[in-house]
Structures are given as C-alpha cells and as structure tokens.
Scaffold this motif. Structure first.
Motif, PDB file in Angstrom:
ATOM      1  N   GLY A 211     -48.205 -28.358 -16.572  1.00 25.18           N
ATOM      2  CA  GLY A 211     -48.110 -29.280 -17.699  1.00 25.18           C
ATOM      3  C   GLY A 211     -46.886 -29.050 -18.541  1.00 25.18           C
ATOM      4  N   GLY A 212     -45.986 -28.165 -18.108  1.00 25.93           N
ATOM      5  CA  GLY A 212     -44.751 -27.942 -18.847  1.00 25.93           C
ATOM      6  C   GLY A 212     -43.617 -28.792 -18.305  1.00 25.93           C
ATOM      7  N   LEU A 213     -42.407 -28.361 -18.610  1.00 25.70           N
ATOM      8  CA  LEU A 213     -41.222 -29.122 -18.253  1.00 25.70           C
ATOM      9  C   LEU A 213     -40.278 -28.243 -17.452  1.00 25.70           C
ATOM     10  N   THR A 214     -39.786 -28.742 -16.350  1.00 23.68           N
ATOM     11  CA  THR A 214     -38.789 -28.034 -15.563  1.00 23.68           C
ATOM     12  C   THR A 214     -37.562 -28.926 -15.397  1.00 23.68           C
ATOM     13  N   MET A 215     -36.438 -28.274 -15.137  1.00 20.86           N
ATOM     14  CA  MET A 215     -35.189 -28.998 -14.909  1.00 20.86           C
ATOM     15  C   MET A 215     -34.643 -28.568 -13.557  1.00 20.86           C
ATOM     16  N   ARG A 216     -34.219 -29.499 -12.774  1.00 23.94           N
ATOM     17  CA  ARG A 216     -33.601 -29.184 -11.482  1.00 23.94           C
ATOM     18  C   ARG A 216     -32.208 -29.807 -11.443  1.00 23.94           C
ATOM     19  N   GLY A 217     -31.345 -29.226 -10.672  1.00 22.18           N
ATOM     20  CA  GLY A 217     -30.018 -29.788 -10.507  1.00 22.18           C
ATOM     21  C   GLY A 217     -30.084 -31.123  -9.781  1.00 22.18           C
ATOM     22  N   ALA A 218     -29.436 -32.138 -10.349  1.00 15.99           N
ATOM     23  CA  ALA A 218     -29.469 -33.472  -9.742  1.00 15.99           C
ATOM     24  C   ALA A 218     -28.304 -33.709  -8.811  1.00 15.99           C
ATOM     25  N   ALA A 219     -27.350 -32.768  -8.733  1.00 10.60           N
ATOM     26  CA  ALA A 219     -26.188 -32.954  -7.870  1.00 10.60           C
ATOM     27  C   ALA A 219     -26.634 -33.207  -6.430  1.00 10.60           C
ATOM     28  N   GLY A 220     -26.096 -34.229  -5.840  1.00  9.53           N
ATOM     29  CA  GLY A 220     -26.453 -34.603  -4.482  1.00  9.53           C
ATOM     30  C   GLY A 220     -27.466 -35.726  -4.399  1.00  9.53           C
ATOM     31  N   ASP A 221     -28.165 -36.034  -5.493  1.00  2.10           N
ATOM     32  CA  ASP A 221     -29.086 -37.183  -5.476  1.00  2.10           C
ATOM     33  C   ASP A 221     -28.294 -38.445  -5.133  1.00  2.10           C
ATOM     34  N   THR A 222     -28.732 -39.156  -4.124  1.00  4.95           N
ATOM     35  CA  THR A 222     -28.029 -40.359  -3.673  1.00  4.95           C
ATOM     36  C   THR A 222     -28.978 -41.543  -3.663  1.00  4.95           C
ATOM     37  N   ILE A 223     -28.496 -42.647  -4.184  1.00  2.83           N
ATOM     38  CA  ILE A 223     -29.272 -43.884  -4.271  1.00  2.83           C
ATOM     39  C   ILE A 223     -28.484 -44.977  -3.549  1.00  2.83           C
ATOM     40  N   ILE A 224     -29.124 -45.659  -2.614  1.00  2.00           N
ATOM     41  CA  ILE A 224     -28.478 -46.743  -1.877  1.00  2.00           C
ATOM     42  C   ILE A 224     -29.289 -48.025  -2.085  1.00  2.00           C
ATOM     43  N   ASN A 225     -28.612 -49.089  -2.444  1.00  2.00           N
ATOM     44  CA  ASN A 225     -29.240 -50.402  -2.637  1.00  2.00           C
ATOM     45  C   ASN A 225     -28.616 -51.441  -1.714  1.00  2.00           C
ATOM     46  N   GLY A 226     -29.429 -52.384  -1.284  1.00  4.07           N
ATOM     47  CA  GLY A 226     -28.925 -53.590  -0.637  1.00  4.07           C
ATOM     48  C   GLY A 226     -29.020 -54.751  -1.614  1.00  4.07           C
ATOM     49  N   LYS A 227     -27.995 -55.597  -1.643  1.00  2.00           N
ATOM     50  CA  LYS A 227     -27.947 -56.745  -2.551  1.00  2.00           C
ATOM     51  C   LYS A 227     -27.673 -57.994  -1.729  1.00  2.00           C
ATOM     52  N   TYR A 228     -28.447 -59.037  -1.993  1.00  2.00           N
ATOM     53  CA  TYR A 228     -28.331 -60.266  -1.208  1.00  2.00           C
ATOM     54  C   TYR A 228     -28.372 -61.444  -2.170  1.00  2.00           C
ATOM     55  N   GLY A 229     -27.430 -62.349  -2.018  1.00  2.00           N
ATOM     56  CA  GLY A 229     -27.408 -63.477  -2.947  1.00  2.00           C
ATOM     57  C   GLY A 229     -26.559 -64.618  -2.435  1.00  2.00           C
ATOM     58  N   VAL A 230     -26.327 -65.578  -3.312  1.00  2.00           N
ATOM     59  CA  VAL A 230     -25.494 -66.740  -2.996  1.00  2.00           C
ATOM     60  C   VAL A 230     -24.683 -67.081  -4.231  1.00  2.00           C
ATOM     61  N   ARG A 231     -23.414 -67.415  -4.003  1.00  2.00           N
ATOM     62  CA  ARG A 231     -22.553 -67.851  -5.098  1.00  2.00           C
ATOM     63  C   ARG A 231     -22.151 -69.301  -4.854  1.00  2.00           C
ATOM     64  N   ILE A 232     -22.309 -70.107  -5.903  1.00  2.00           N
ATOM     65  CA  ILE A 232     -21.984 -71.535  -5.845  1.00  2.00           C
ATOM     66  C   ILE A 232     -20.812 -71.785  -6.775  1.00  2.00           C
ATOM     67  N   GLY A 233     -19.710 -72.261  -6.215  1.00  2.00           N
ATOM     68  CA  GLY A 233     -18.510 -72.501  -7.005  1.00  2.00           C
ATOM     69  C   GLY A 233     -18.217 -73.979  -7.135  1.00  2.00           C
ATOM     70  N   LEU A 234     -17.717 -74.375  -8.292  1.00  2.00           N
ATOM     71  CA  LEU A 234     -17.315 -75.754  -8.559  1.00  2.00           C
ATOM     72  C   LEU A 234     -15.852 -75.739  -8.980  1.00  2.00           C
TER      73      LEU A 234
ATOM     74  N   ILE B 205     -20.465 -73.519   3.100  1.00  2.00           N
ATOM     75  CA  ILE B 205     -20.167 -74.919   2.796  1.00  2.00           C
ATOM     76  C   ILE B 205     -18.944 -74.933   1.902  1.00  2.00           C
ATOM     77  N   GLN B 206     -17.928 -75.700   2.290  1.00  2.00           N
ATOM     78  CA  GLN B 206     -16.697 -75.767   1.502  1.00  2.00           C
ATOM     79  C   GLN B 206     -16.136 -77.178   1.584  1.00  2.00           C
ATOM     80  N   THR B 207     -16.221 -77.900   0.482  1.00  2.00           N
ATOM     81  CA  THR B 207     -15.657 -79.236   0.388  1.00  2.00           C
ATOM     82  C   THR B 207     -14.552 -79.209  -0.654  1.00  2.00           C
ATOM     83  N   SER B 208     -14.039 -80.391  -0.999  1.00  2.00           N
ATOM     84  CA  SER B 208     -12.961 -80.443  -1.986  1.00  2.00           C
ATOM     85  C   SER B 208     -13.447 -80.112  -3.386  1.00  2.00           C
ATOM     86  N   ARG B 209     -14.776 -80.112  -3.626  1.00  2.00           N
ATOM     87  CA  ARG B 209     -15.285 -79.919  -4.979  1.00  2.00           C
ATOM     88  C   ARG B 209     -16.321 -78.815  -5.120  1.00  2.00           C
ATOM     89  N   ILE B 210     -16.850 -78.291  -4.027  1.00  2.00           N
ATOM     90  CA  ILE B 210     -17.923 -77.307  -4.128  1.00  2.00           C
ATOM     91  C   ILE B 210     -17.830 -76.330  -2.963  1.00  2.00           C
TER      92      ILE B 210
END
Length: 458
Positions: A391-414, A361-366
C-alpha cells in the motif's frame, strides 16, 4: 495606251514572300496550356502530366513552327525567272498564319518550378504553396495558417510518467518524499486500508500536517495504492496559429485547453501548457522539405489539477516531407522533449513518426487522401510511480519505456489545384482531417484517441 507587263517570276516571288511573313503558329497539344509542371512528376514535352500535356512553342523543346516555302532555284524577287513546275498563284492561296496561340511566351519552360505567391506570407523569391498531409506528425512545410484541433483520448494508465503529460503525483509532496512534485492532490489522500484489511474513506481533516509539510496517516491505516490515479480520460481543444515570414521560416503558437476525467482525482478543465516555437527549412523544394523545429512548453497549466507539467520544457526536432509522385507523399519526424527544472520523476522523451498519404480522389477543386502514420515515444530518463503491495509508493526507472501507436485517418482538401502558377499538387486553401489512433503496446499515453482538425491557409 500600252500597258506595262509585269514578269510572272516577280509576281510569284512577291506572293511567296507575303505568304511567309505572318507570325509562326506554335503547335500546342490539347490540354491546359501554360501550366507549370512538378519536377520529376510527369509532364514531359508532348506527354500528359498531372495537369495535362506540357505546351510546346518557341524556345521550348518539341516546338513545331512552319517554315516558309523555298523559292525555285533559291532566287529572291527579281533575281531570276521561275522554272517550269514552280508554284502557281493557286498554290499560294489560303489563310495566312496568324499570331501564335495556346501558350504564354513569357512563362518558363516545362519542368521549371513556379511557386504560388498568394498562399504564402512572403512576397519575394521562390515561394511555396504546399499543404500538410499528416494527421499527428508535425508538418515540415512553413505555412501561414490557422488551425483548430480537437482530441478525445481514453485509458491513460501512467499520466505522470517522466512528467510528460502532467506533473508527478501530489502524494509525493504530501508525504514528504519529493517537495518538487506539483501534481494533482484533489481527492488525495482519501482511500485508506485499515489494519484489518478493510477499506475506509477518511476526510482530509483526519490527516495531521507534520513540521516538514507532509501529512501523517490516521493510526493503524495505510494509503491504498498511494493515491496513484489508475486511469485518465482527457479531451484537448488546441487553437494554433503559424506565420511564415519567409519561404523557409515560420513561427507558431498554440494554446491548448484541457479537460481531464480521473478515477481518484477530481475532474478538471482549463488552459494547459502553452507552446511557442519556430520552423526553419534547410531544404525547401517543391517536392521535398527538411525542417528544423524547436518548440518551447511554458508551464501555464495548473499542475495540481492535472492541466500541466509544472515546469518548462524544450523540444528540438527534425521534420521531413517528400513527394513520391503527383499523388503520393511521405513524411516523418524525430523530436526530443527535454524537461527543465522538473521533479525527480521528470525525464527526456524521444518521439518519432513516419507516415504516408495518397490523393485517392483529386480534381481541380477537391482532394481526398487517406493517411496512415506510425508514431512512437521512447523514455530516455525519468521515473514511473507505482503502488507497492503493502500500500506504499515505489518509483522505478522509466528509461526504455516505449509506446507505439498506429494512426489512421483521411484528409479532405479544398483549393484550386490547376491554377496557372500553382506548381504545388497540395495547394489547399482549407482542409479537414478526421483520424483515429490506438496503442500497440502495454505502456501508453492513451489506449484510443480520436482527432478532428480544421486548417485555413492564408
């Protein structure tokens, strides 16, 4: 007294010249005259564009200007005699063309970019007035603005991974593994398993401090999951201010306030790590921007309460914006987060994203524009903490860990999207964004996030 006769040919010639001496009237199509067009986005002479038909007139291709009538025989007044069939006085009667109307002769030709100065901090040269279109991807366009952003997120399953969200678990420090670890210690260690396998909660006074600074467990016990926090929910409110000193350069500051809600560690709230930086647009045109951004993270948040990473970081990156049409926009980013003086858990994190927005939607004001983005993080180095079966603690290399997100929204401009001199199709004065994101991968900073944002451009 006998009157002097005036030759009819002379009268005809004088009347013809008089009828041709008024200024020409430019033939301007109906529509908003004088409005500059977005290059390449419609508005060719005589054709409708995003703001209406392009005007025509003197000096503009397609102008139609009446020409004076031709005198019979091509003669000037007094140069000859009118021939039969020439124009009569009745033919020359009627209104004389008045001044040209419907366009400003001082305005540039159609297709020439004109930039709105009142929405930009700079005062000279080419000036841009284009607003952001994304929700999570950083904006490529230097703009003077104030922004208030609120996030609420749920289900972070590895908050200390590469020390990107907060510092490495304080249990490393408490038990002498890594004294540079500055992460949360409230409530740790307090969950222990006895030799017979039963669960027991001990007060802090039951743990003995060793000469090296670590804590000794009560005899016959072991730490359950090494005190690692299995789940964090958090909220952040981030005030942000950016000032554009020139059409290509801006500096910014944001000061996030964070609240965290954990399972093992105590809830906490307060200032998180402050961020300062700048943008410089190598390419700055009305329909596209390519911008270099550098962001500095300052360790102002308390790492022992989960409010910061406990070390400075630097994040250089490239930001992109492209107008595909007068309503559709593409944008993206690539950034490299680099920790400085982190613990052995800290590491580089590459983040990237691509998004699109369309002014439905695109008008002269919004304008109302759905926004879709895909954002990713790939850990390039660093560690991830995990609990061992014993019950102890271990450390592993995090190199290569990949996270993918989807983002969905709406922007209203005036704003005023049809103002003369405002070539931008995104000439917002205020805008609001509401969006939701979720993780597509097992690794995640959060499973779900909700963002609400308000921006004011000055």
């Amino acid at each position: 007294m006998r009157g002097r006769r005036i030759p009819i040919a002379l009268l005809v010639a004088v009347a013809s010249v008089a009828g041709s001496t008024g200024p020409a009237r430019a033939q301007v199509p109906a529509g908003k005259s004088g409005t500059p067009q977005f290059p390449g986005l419609g508005g060719a002479p005589g054709l409708p564009g995003p703001y209406g038909p392009t005007p025509t007139g003197p000096g503009i291709p397609g102008a139609a200007i009446p020409v004076p009538p031709t005198l019979p025989g091509g003669s000037l007044p007094g140069a000859g005699t009118a021939t039969a069939g020439g124009p009569s006085m009745a033919d020359l009667a009627g209104p004389v063309p008045g001044p040209a109307t419907g366009f400003d002769a001082s305005s540039p030709p159609a297709g020439a970019p004109v930039f709105s100065p009142e929405l930009f901090a700079a005062t000279g040269g080419d000036e841009f007035a284009i607003a952001d279109v994304g929700g999570y991807i950083d904006g490529a366009i230097p703009r003077s603005r104030i922004r208030a952003q609120y996030d609420t997120a749920y289900g972070m399953n590895d908050p200390s991974r590469a020390e990107f969200f907060y510092a490495a678990c304080g249990c490393l420090r408490l038990f002498g593994n890594d004294f540079s670890a500055k992460g949360p210690t409230q409530g740790l260690p307090n969950l222990l398993r006895n030799a017979n396998g039963s669960l027991q909660v001990y007060p802090r006074s039951a743990f003995t401090r060793q000469p090296d600074g670590s804590l000794a467990l009560p005899a016959g016990t072991r730490l359950l999951n090494a005190g690692l926090e299995p789940n964090i929910d958090f909220q952040e409110f981030t005030p942000y201010v950016e000032y554009a000193a020139t059409p290509r350069f801006s500096a910014f500051l944001d000061t996030p306030i964070r609240w965290i809600n954990g399972t093992l560690i105590d809830n906490a709230g307060g200032f998180s790590d402050m961020r300062v930086g700048f943008k410089y647009a190598f390419v700055a045109e009305p329909d596209r921007f390519l911008t270099f951004q550098t962001k500095f993270y300052l360790p102002t948040g308390d790492p022992e309460r989960g409010l910061g990473t406990g070390h400075p970081s630097i994040e250089p990156g490239l930001l992109y914006f492209r107008a595909l049409s007068d309503r559709t926009f593409l944008f993206g980013e690539v950034r490299d987060w680099i920790p400085i003086q982190a613990s052995e858990v800290g590491g580089n994190v590459l983040r990237y994203g691509l998004g699109a927005s369309h002014n439905l939607i695109q008008t002269s004001r919004i304008r109302i524009a759905p926004v879709v983005e895909f954002v990713g993080w790939t850990v390039l180095s660093g560690e991830s903490l995990q609990a061992s079966p014993a019950g102890g603690l271990t450390m592993r290399g995090a190199a290569g860990d990949t996270i993918i997100n989807g983002k969905y929204g709406v922007r209203i401009g005036l704003g005023d999207y049809r103002q003369v001199g405002g070539a931008s199709l995104l000439n917002d004065r205020h805008n609001v964004y509401i969006g939701y994101g979720n993780s597509y991968t097992g690794n995640h900073w959060y499973e779900d996030i909700l963002r609400v944002e308000y921006q004011f451009y000055f």
